[in-house]
Design a protein around this motif. Structure first.
Motif, PDB file in Angstrom:
ATOM      1  N   ASP A 103       0.813  -1.216   0.000  1.00 47.43           N
ATOM      2  CA  ASP A 103       0.000   0.000   0.000  1.00 47.43           C
ATOM      3  C   ASP A 103       0.849   1.270   0.000  1.00 47.43           C
ATOM      4  O   ASP A 103       0.377   2.339   0.402  1.00 47.43           O
ATOM      5  N   TYR A 105       2.060   4.232  -1.557  1.00 48.35           N
ATOM      6  CA  TYR A 105       1.663   5.088  -2.676  1.00 48.35           C
ATOM      7  C   TYR A 105       2.860   5.545  -3.516  1.00 48.35           C
ATOM      8  O   TYR A 105       2.839   5.479  -4.748  1.00 48.35           O
ATOM      9  N   TYR A 108       4.275   3.087  -6.142  1.00 45.35           N
ATOM     10  CA  TYR A 108       3.487   2.956  -7.371  1.00 45.35           C
ATOM     11  C   TYR A 108       3.623   4.199  -8.249  1.00 45.35           C
ATOM     12  O   TYR A 108       3.730   4.096  -9.478  1.00 45.35           O
ATOM     13  N   LYS A 130      -3.561   2.143  -9.226  1.00 45.94           N
ATOM     14  CA  LYS A 130      -3.316   1.813  -7.824  1.00 45.94           C
ATOM     15  C   LYS A 130      -3.132   3.088  -7.003  1.00 45.94           C
ATOM     16  O   LYS A 130      -3.583   3.168  -5.846  1.00 45.94           O
ATOM     17  N   CYS A 131      -2.487   4.103  -7.599  1.00 46.16           N
ATOM     18  CA  CYS A 131      -2.326   5.385  -6.904  1.00 46.16           C
ATOM     19  C   CYS A 131      -3.689   5.997  -6.575  1.00 46.16           C
ATOM     20  O   CYS A 131      -3.900   6.496  -5.459  1.00 46.16           O
ATOM     21  N   GLU A 133      -6.501   4.421  -6.262  1.00 43.63           N
ATOM     22  CA  GLU A 133      -7.133   3.564  -5.251  1.00 43.63           C
ATOM     23  C   GLU A 133      -6.603   3.881  -3.845  1.00 43.63           C
ATOM     24  O   GLU A 133      -7.379   3.953  -2.877  1.00 43.63           O
ATOM     25  N   LEU A 134      -5.295   4.084  -3.735  1.00 49.32           N
ATOM     26  CA  LEU A 134      -4.683   4.329  -2.435  1.00 49.32           C
ATOM     27  C   LEU A 134      -4.898   5.752  -1.932  1.00 49.32           C
ATOM     28  O   LEU A 134      -5.002   5.976  -0.719  1.00 49.32           O
ATOM     29  N   SER A 135      -4.938   6.708  -2.848  1.00 46.90           N
ATOM     30  CA  SER A 135      -5.057   8.109  -2.442  1.00 46.90           C
ATOM     31  C   SER A 135      -5.979   8.858  -3.410  1.00 46.90           C
ATOM     32  O   SER A 135      -5.512   9.625  -4.260  1.00 46.90           O
TER      33      SER A 135
END
Length: 218
Positions: A103, A105, A108, A130-131, A133-135
Motif C-alpha cells: 500500500d 503510494y 506505485y 493503484k495510486c 485507489e490508495l489516495s
C-alpha cells in the motif's frame, strides 16, 4: 614621397583610437563571458548535477543495506536510479518496496513514471490506477492516468481523469496543458486553444503552453 611621410603614415596605421579599443575589449569580454557560461552550463554544471545524483544513489544504497526492510529507502533509491537513467534497476527497487508494503503510494507513483519513460503504457496504467485507489484525494494519480490514456488513444478516459485532477487542483496549468494535448490528439483544436488560454491566464510565461498555442493558432 619622403621617408618622413612614410614613417608618419606607418605610425597612423598602428594607432587605434581609445574608444575603439575600449569597445573591442568590451565586446571581446562579453563573448568570453558568454562562451564560459555556455560551456559551464553545457558541461561543468551538468556534470556536477550528475555527480550529485550518484552521491544520492550511493547514500540510499547504504541505507538499503543497513535497513533492507524499510521500503521508503528503496523508493528513494529507485527514484534516483531513474534520474540516472537506470530504469530497470529503478523498477527492481520499487518492486521490492511494493513487496515490503503493498500500500505504499510513492512506490506505485514512481514506478508509473518509469513505465511512462519506457513507454510501457499498460504497466503505467496499472501503477497509476493503484495510486488513485490508495489516495483518491491526490490529483497526481488522475493526472498521470489522463496522460497514459491519451497515449493509448482512449481520449474520453483521458478527459475524464484529467478533469478529475483539475477538480482536485483547480487552475493547475500542467493539467490544463495536458487537457489541451488530449484535445489536440482528439483533433478538437478549438477546445485545445480554450484549455491553453485558461492555462496562460494563470501563467502567461508557461513556455510549453505558449508554443503549443502558437502552433495551433496558425
Amino acid at each position: 614621397m619622403t621617408e618622413q611621410v612614410v614613417q608618419e603614415k606607418s605610425v597612423q596605421k598602428k594607432y587605434i583610437p581609445m574608444w575603439k579599443a575600449a569597445t573591442f575589449l568590451a565586446v571581446w569580454l562579453f563573448i568570453l563571458g558568454f562562451s564560459g557560461l555556455f560551456v559551464g552550463n553545457r558541461y561543468f554544471w551538468s556534470e556536477i548535477d550528475y555527480r550529485q545524483i550518484e552521491r544520492e544513489v550511493t547514500y540510499y544504497r547504504q541505507l538499503v543495506e543497513m535497513e533492507p526492510e524499510q521500503p521508503e529507502h528503496r523508493v528513494a533509491l529507485g527514484f534516483n536510479l531513474h534520474r540516472l537513467g537506470d530504469h530497470q534497476a529503478a523498477l527492481a527497487q520499487l518492486q521490492a518496496a511494493i513487496d515490503l508494503d503493498e500500500d505504499l503510494y510513492d512506490a506505485y507513483l514512481n514506478a508509473g513514471y518509469v513505465y511512462i519513460e519506457l513507454e510501457y503504457w499498460d504497466d503505467a496504467l496499472e501503477a497509476f490506477q493503484k495510486c488513485v485507489e490508495l489516495s483518491p484525494g491526490d490529483y497526481k494519480g488522475y493526472f498521470n492516468l489522463g496522460i497514459v490514456y491519451r497515449e493509448l488513444g482512449m481520449f474520453e478516459a483521458s478527459y475524464d481523469n484529467l478533469n478529475d485532477a483539475l477538480s482536485l487542483r483547480p487552475g493547475a496549468t500542467d493539467v490544463l496543458y495536458h487537457l489541451a494535448l488530449t484535445a489536440q490528439s482528439d483533433e478538437d483544436i478549438d477546445q485545445a486553444l480554450n484549455y491553453l488560454e485558461r492555462a496562460l491566464a494563470f501563467d502567461p510565461r508557461y513556455r510549453d503552453a505558449l508554443a503549443l498555442y502558437k502552433q495551433l493558432a496558425e
